[in-house]
Write a protein that holds these residues in place. Structure first.
Motif, short mmCIF file in Angstrom:
data_model
loop_
_atom_site.label_atom_id
_atom_site.label_comp_id
_atom_site.label_asym_id
_atom_site.label_seq_id
_atom_site.Cartn_x
_atom_site.Cartn_y
_atom_site.Cartn_z
N SER A 96 0.63 -1.49 -0.09
CA SER A 96 0.12 0.04 -0.07
C SER A 96 1.05 1.49 -0.26
O SER A 96 0.75 1.93 -0.58
CB SER A 96 -0.79 -0.02 0.93
N GLU A 118 4.06 1.68 -0.85
CA GLU A 118 4.74 1.47 -2.29
C GLU A 118 3.82 2.39 -3.30
O GLU A 118 4.22 2.70 -4.50
CB GLU A 118 5.58 0.10 -2.92
N SER A 119 2.56 2.00 -3.01
CA SER A 119 1.52 2.26 -4.54
C SER A 119 1.71 3.70 -4.52
O SER A 119 1.04 4.79 -5.26
CB SER A 119 0.28 1.60 -4.35
N ARG A 120 1.58 4.03 -2.86
CA ARG A 120 1.91 5.83 -2.74
C ARG A 120 3.08 6.52 -2.58
O ARG A 120 3.31 7.77 -2.69
CB ARG A 120 0.65 5.66 -1.30
#
Length: 379
Positions: A217, A219-221
């Motif tokens: 989560s 890393e996706s942000r």
């Protein structure tokens, strides 16, 4: 002026304001050994927590109260067994004494236990308990996770690690309780070292899965973005930060210890804070980070900040000028004098429960009880 400040609508107060209030009250407690003033500090901190703690948050304030009580008991027991404190006149009882070498003057094992010595130890323990309770009050009124959102960009990696730790430590304890309850339903006793060892595998497995989900989560942000900085700028920022933190630590020690020179207190603390702020500002200019919407800083925040600064200023001035009753005489054993100005300064900190807005969840509970409809303002 914001509508929330003008109408007194429910919202969460800025976490920096609550922590500044708690540190100011703790500073006031550190400057006196008068039990009346220290008990007043405890009462003010407890009152503000009862009035302004956000409903639904885990209650950590009681834990600080128990730790403070343990500190008082431990200090009294150590004074009775080892001495090293005030030599009194009223002997309560005598313990079997162990002879010690001459170079251990002032320290004993056993011997006469005096009322003055126990009273002095209780006052010292009460002062430590008051400081701990003030910090616990700030922790209960403003979540540390909210406070970490305001860390400078230079401390981004440290803040991320602390946020992850604060998030998963309670979850790990909750997971352990859930697995233990499930094993009890299957007929296991849930006690003993062997049963504890059997809990480790499912608890650690679930914690690992949660960590992987959080990492994906984050890393996706964009939390894995690298920052390019030159070696010289990194060394300069690190040196300034180290010097500033050393100055802050030395200044805090001088501020808390009344026996140190005045130059080692507030001036050194301010100088260290300025150097550390310069280091963080220099690093933040090269390390741009995006952030969530900030909490507002309005009149309630300034009011709570003033309520925390008032007792700190009064008690620091009082201890510096040796007002009667700030450090009361313990031999002979008499009721300490109570400075009225110090009482007023500490009592002013209780106004923080009045000038601060009501947390939204607490306002909802009050509205549900009274049948009214609350109006909340998002930060």
């Amino acid at each position: 002026m914001r509508a929330a400040d003008r109408l007194g609508l429910p919202r969460l107060l800025h976490p920096v304001a609550w922590w500044a209030w708690g540190l100011g009250l703790a500073t006031a407690a550190s400057r006196t050994t008068n039990p009346v003033l220290l008990l007043l500090v405890l009462a003010v901190a407890t009152w503000c927590v009862l009035e302004r703690r956000e409903s639904g948050r885990p209650g950590t304030f009681a834990m600080f109260l128990w730790i403070g009580l343990f500190a008082i008991v431990l200090r009294v027991v150590m004074a009775a067994l080892l001495g090293g404190g005030v030599t009194g006149r009223v002997v309560l009882f005598r313990l079997p004494e162990i002879p010690l070498p001459a170079w251990t003057s002032g320290v004993r094992v056993g011997g006469a236990v005096t009322a003055e010595g126990l009273y002095a130890a209780a006052c010292e323990g009460l002062r430590l308990a008051a400081i701990l309770v003030c910090l616990g009050a700030a922790n209960s009124l403003a979540s540390p996770r909210r406070l970490l959102r305001y860390l400078p960009a230079t401390l981004y990696d440290v803040g991320t690690a602390v946020v992850v730790g604060l998030t998963f430590a309670p979850q790990l304890a909750h997971e352990a309780a859930r697995v233990r309850a499930a094993r009890r339903l299957r007929g296991h006793s849930g006690r003993g070292l062997r049963e504890l060892a059997r809990l480790l595998v499912p608890v650690l497995e679930n914690a690992f899965e949660r960590s992987m989900e959080l990492a994906a989560s984050m890393e996706s942000r964009g939390y894995g973005r690298a920052v390019r900085r030159s070696t010289g700028s990194r060394r300069t920022a690190s040196t300034l930060a180290l010097v500033g933190l050393l100055g802050v630590v030395a200044g805090l020690y001088g501020l808390l210890d009344a026996s140190t020179p005045e130059l080692l207190g507030l001036p050194l603390l301010l100088a260290g804070a300025l150097v550390a702020t310069a280091a963080l500002w220099a690093g933040a200019r090269r390390d741009r980070r995006s952030g969530y919407r900030r909490d507002p800083w309005g009149l309630p925040e300034w009011g709570v900040l003033a309520c925390g600064v008032a007792p700190a200023v009064v008690l620091v001035v009082a201890s510096g000028r040796a007002w009667p009753g700030i450090v009361p005489v313990q031999v002979p054993l008499t009721f300490p004098a109570v400075p009225v100005v110090a009482v007023v300064g500490i009592a002013a900190a209780a106004l923080a429960a009045t000038v601060s807005p009501v947390p939204p969840r607490r306002a909802e509970l009050r509205a549900a009880t009274s049948g009214a409809t609350p109006t909340a303002v998002s930060p």
